[in-house]
Design an enzyme around this catalytic site. Sequence first.
Site, PDB file in Angstrom:
ATOM      1  N   ALA B 123      35.454  32.739  28.851  1.00 42.50           N
ATOM      2  CA  ALA B 123      36.111  33.480  27.777  1.00 42.50           C
ATOM      3  C   ALA B 123      36.098  34.978  28.030  1.00 42.50           C
ATOM      4  O   ALA B 123      35.086  35.653  27.827  1.00 42.50           O
ATOM      5  CB  ALA B 123      35.437  33.166  26.442  1.00 42.50           C
ATOM      6  N   LEU B 124      37.237  35.475  28.476  1.00 43.28           N
ATOM      7  CA  LEU B 124      37.420  36.904  28.697  1.00 43.28           C
ATOM      8  C   LEU B 124      38.496  37.445  27.745  1.00 43.28           C
ATOM      9  O   LEU B 124      38.284  38.423  27.031  1.00 43.28           O
ATOM     10  CB  LEU B 124      37.829  37.134  30.169  1.00 43.28           C
ATOM     11  CG  LEU B 124      38.257  38.547  30.571  1.00 43.28           C
ATOM     12  CD1 LEU B 124      37.135  39.551  30.361  1.00 43.28           C
ATOM     13  CD2 LEU B 124      38.701  38.567  32.046  1.00 43.28           C
ATOM     14  N   GLU B 363      44.789  33.472  34.559  1.00 43.24           N
ATOM     15  CA  GLU B 363      43.873  34.009  35.581  1.00 43.24           C
ATOM     16  C   GLU B 363      44.489  35.214  36.295  1.00 43.24           C
ATOM     17  O   GLU B 363      44.331  35.393  37.498  1.00 43.24           O
ATOM     18  CB  GLU B 363      43.449  32.898  36.554  1.00 43.24           C
ATOM     19  CG  GLU B 363      42.609  31.862  35.825  1.00 43.24           C
ATOM     20  CD  GLU B 363      41.826  30.940  36.736  1.00 43.24           C
ATOM     21  OE1 GLU B 363      41.402  31.378  37.822  1.00 43.24           O
ATOM     22  OE2 GLU B 363      41.601  29.798  36.340  1.00 43.24           O
ATOM     23  N   THR B 365      48.200  37.611  35.654  1.00 41.03           N
ATOM     24  CA  THR B 365      49.627  37.340  35.885  1.00 41.03           C
ATOM     25  C   THR B 365      49.966  37.660  37.335  1.00 41.03           C
ATOM     26  O   THR B 365      49.216  38.364  38.024  1.00 41.03           O
ATOM     27  CB  THR B 365      50.527  38.197  34.973  1.00 41.03           C
ATOM     28  OG1 THR B 365      50.377  39.575  35.356  1.00 41.03           O
ATOM     29  CG2 THR B 365      50.158  38.040  33.496  1.00 41.03           C
TER      30      THR B 365
END
Lengths: 260, 385
Positions: B123-124, B363, B365
Site C-alpha cells: 500500500a503506497l 506499478e 505508469t
Amino acid sequence: MKIVVCIKQVPDTAEIKINPETNTLMREGVPSIINPFDLHALEAAVRLKEQRTVRVTVLTMGPPQAEGALREAISLGADDAVLLSDRAFAGSDTWATSYTLAKAISTIGADIVLCGKQAIDGDTAQVGPETAEFLDIPHISYVRKIESVEDTMIKVQRLMDEGYDVVQSSLPVLLTVVKELNIPRMPSIRGILQSKKCEIRTLGKDDINADENDLGLKGSPTQVKNIFAPESTAEKKMIEGTAEEKVESLLGELKKIKCL
Amino acid sequence: MDYFLNENQQIIRDLARRIADERVMPVRAELDEKGEFPWDIMRTIAQSDMMAINIPTEYGGLGMGGFEFILAVEELSRACLGVSTTFAANALGTYPILLYGSEKQKKKYLPDIASGKRLVAFALTEATAGSDAAGVQTTAKLEGNEYVLNGTKQWITNGGEAEIYTVIAMTDKNRGARGASAFVVEKDTPGFSFGKKEDKLGIRASSTRELVFENCRIPKENLIARQGMGFIVAMKTLDKSRTGVGAQGVGVAQGAFDASALYAKERHQFGTPVISFQAVQHMLANMATEIEAARSLVYSVSRYVDGGAKDVSKESAMAKLFATDVAMKVTVDAVQVMGGSGYMKEYPVEKMMRDAKILQIYEGTNQIQRNVIGQSLIKETAKKK
Ligand SMILES: Cc1cc2nc3c(=O)[nH]c(=O)nc-3n(C[C@H](O)[C@H](O)[C@H](O)COP(=O)(O)OP(=O)(O)OC[C@H]3O[C@@H](n4cnc5c(N)ncnc54)[C@H](O)[C@@H]3O)c2cc1C
Ligand SMILES: Cc1cc2nc3c(=O)[nH]c(=O)nc-3n(C[C@H](O)[C@H](O)[C@H](O)COP(=O)(O)OP(=O)(O)OC[C@H]3O[C@@H](n4cnc5c(N)ncnc54)[C@H](O)[C@@H]3O)c2cc1C
C-alpha cells in the site's frame, strides 16, 4: 497410522481407440494415467495427513513402466511407493490381482486400504472387495465421504442409488471410493521435486510370501474366450405426431409384436 | 523459442500452465463477469507451492529466484490477468519484508506467506499520491512503543482479502521523501478498516480497495528497516517487482495471440481461411515477433536481477514498459484479427484487451517508466563525458 492406496495405471480413455476387428483396446502409443477414481482415493489419504500422523504408501501391480504412476502419486502427496512387478504376476485376472495385492498389503502393513470404485479399463469393480476378502478385513464400497477417523474406528458415507448410508467399521478396513468424495489436488512443486528423486521399492513374488500357484495366469480361474461388444439387434422406429397420435400408434406397434 | 530453462524452471512453468488450463480458464469469464475474488484458485496456487518459489528455504520457501517466480506469473497471465494480478500483488507486498525485514519479521511472516496461509498487499498509493509518491499524506506517529497510523490508501490490490499489509506512511512530513517509513500492518488491527471496493474495466477478479487507518496502533517492531527509509523500501520493491508486470504482459499477449491465430485458421471468408489473407498474416507476424521480443527482454532482465546486479531501475523499467506496451497492442490486434467475434464475450480476447490496459498504469505508469529510464540515461551520459 498407515494408509495404503492401491492405484492402477490405465490408458487415457479419452485418447484410446478400439480395434474394430478384435474389439480390443489399442493400447500402443496411448498415454497412461492414474485410474481417475484412484486419484480420489489418494486425495482422501493425503487429506487425512493434514488431520493426524499418517504415512501414505501407494501400491500398484503392473509392469516396470507403472513406476510413472507411482511417481505422479508422490508428487500429489504420497510418502512412499511400492511397485509390485514380477513376470510371475503376468496374466492375472481379478482374483489373482486381488490375491497378490493382499499379500503385498500384508507385507507393508495398513490400518486403512483405499481403492478406487473401479478401473476405467477393466471396469469390474471387483479388486477392492476381493482384496479385502483375501486380507480378511471388512470393506465399505462406494464411499462418498469420510466422516471421522479414530485410532480403531472409521465412519463413512456410502453412496446408494437413492441417498446414502452411514457406515461405521473397525480398523483395519478397506474402502473403495467414488468421485463425489473430493476434488483431487494439483501436484506441488515440492512434490514433483520429491517424485523425481525418491526411491521406488519393487516387490516380486519372493518378497510377499505368496503361493506361486495362486499368481499370474496360473492363479487365474477366469478364462477369456472372446471379447466383443454385444451387437445391437433390436430394430428402432421413431414415432411422430401429436401426443394422441403417438399413443395411438405406440399401442398399435405393441399389439403388432404381441406385447399387449 | 527455447530459453533453455533448467529442470526446476520447467517444472514450475509446466505446473503453472496446468493450473492455468485446468483451474483458471474454465472459470475466468465468470470471475470477470461477477468481479469475484478467486479464492479457490489462490488456494490451489498456494497448495502447489507457487507462493513459496522465491522465499528462502530457512523461512519455509523453495529458495528459488525471481525468474522462477515470473515464469509462474506468465503462465497464469495467459489464462487470466485478474488471477495473476492477485498472485503478483502478493509477491509485491512481500518484497519489503524479504528485502528489508528484520530477522524477527521474516521469521514471523514469511512462513505463512510461503504456504499461502496469509495473503499480502502493498500500500503506497493515495488520492494525492499516484505517480508522485511524495504526495503520501498518511502519517505514522511514534507514541511510546507504538506507531499510530492515520490516513487512507486507495486502489490497493488484495485490499480486504489480504491479512498482511506493507504500508508506506510519513513519520516526518518536514523531511519530504526522507520522512517516509514502511510498516507491516495486520488485518484486524483495531483502527484499520476497508473502504470503497472499486468496480473496474478489467482484472475484475482482483480486489482493489481502500485501506482506512483511524488511530490504528501497531507495535513499534512493525517498522520495516529504519525510520525514514520508506521510499527506498518502496522503490527497491518496485525495482524487483517490475519484471513480474512485464511477465504479465508477455502472458496476456500470448493468450490473446493463441486465441486469435486459432480463430483465423478456422474462420472462412471469400472461400478461404482468413489466415490466408496477407493482411491478417502480417498482423499475426507482428504480434508473434513482438511477444518474443518482450519475452526475451523480460527473461534477460529477470536473470540480470537474480544475478545480483546492484542498480536495476533502468533495466526493470525497460522490461515493464516494453512488455506491457506490447500486451496492449497485441490484445487490441487480437480483437481485430477475430473481427466481431473478438468483440464478443463468447471469446476471451475482449477480456484480455480490457485487462491488458492496467499493465500500462499500475506499478508506475509507462510514462513514469520512461522517466526512470531517462534519468538513468542522463546519469550515464554525465559519467561518460
Ligand atoms: C484371464 C485374464 C487375464 C488377464 N491378463 C492380464 C494381463 O496379462 N495384463 C493386464 O494388464 N491385465 C490383465 N487382465 C486384466 C486384469 O485382471 C485386471 O485389469 C485387474 O484385475 C483389475 O481389474 P479391473 O481393471 O476390473 O479393476 P477394478 O476391480 O475395477 O479396480 C478397482 C480398484 O482396484 C484397484 N486396482 C485394480 N487393479 C490394480 C492394480 N493392478 N494395482 C493396484 N491396484 C489395483 C484400484 O484401486 C482400482 O480402482 C486379465 C484379466 C483376465 C480376466
Ligand atoms: C487496478 C489498480 C490496482 C492498483 N494496485 C495498487 C497497489 O496494490 N498498491 C499501490 O500502492 N497502488 C496501486 N495502484 C495505484 C497505481 O500504482 C497508480 O494508479 C499509478 O501509479 C498511477 O497513479 P495515478 O493513477 O494517480 O495517475 P496520475 O499520477 O494521476 O497520472 C495521470 C497521468 O499523468 C501522467 N503523469 C503523471 N506524472 C507524470 C510525469 N512526471 N511525467 C509524465 N507523465 C506523468 C501519468 O502517466 C498518467 O498518464 C493500483 C491502481 C489500479 C488502477
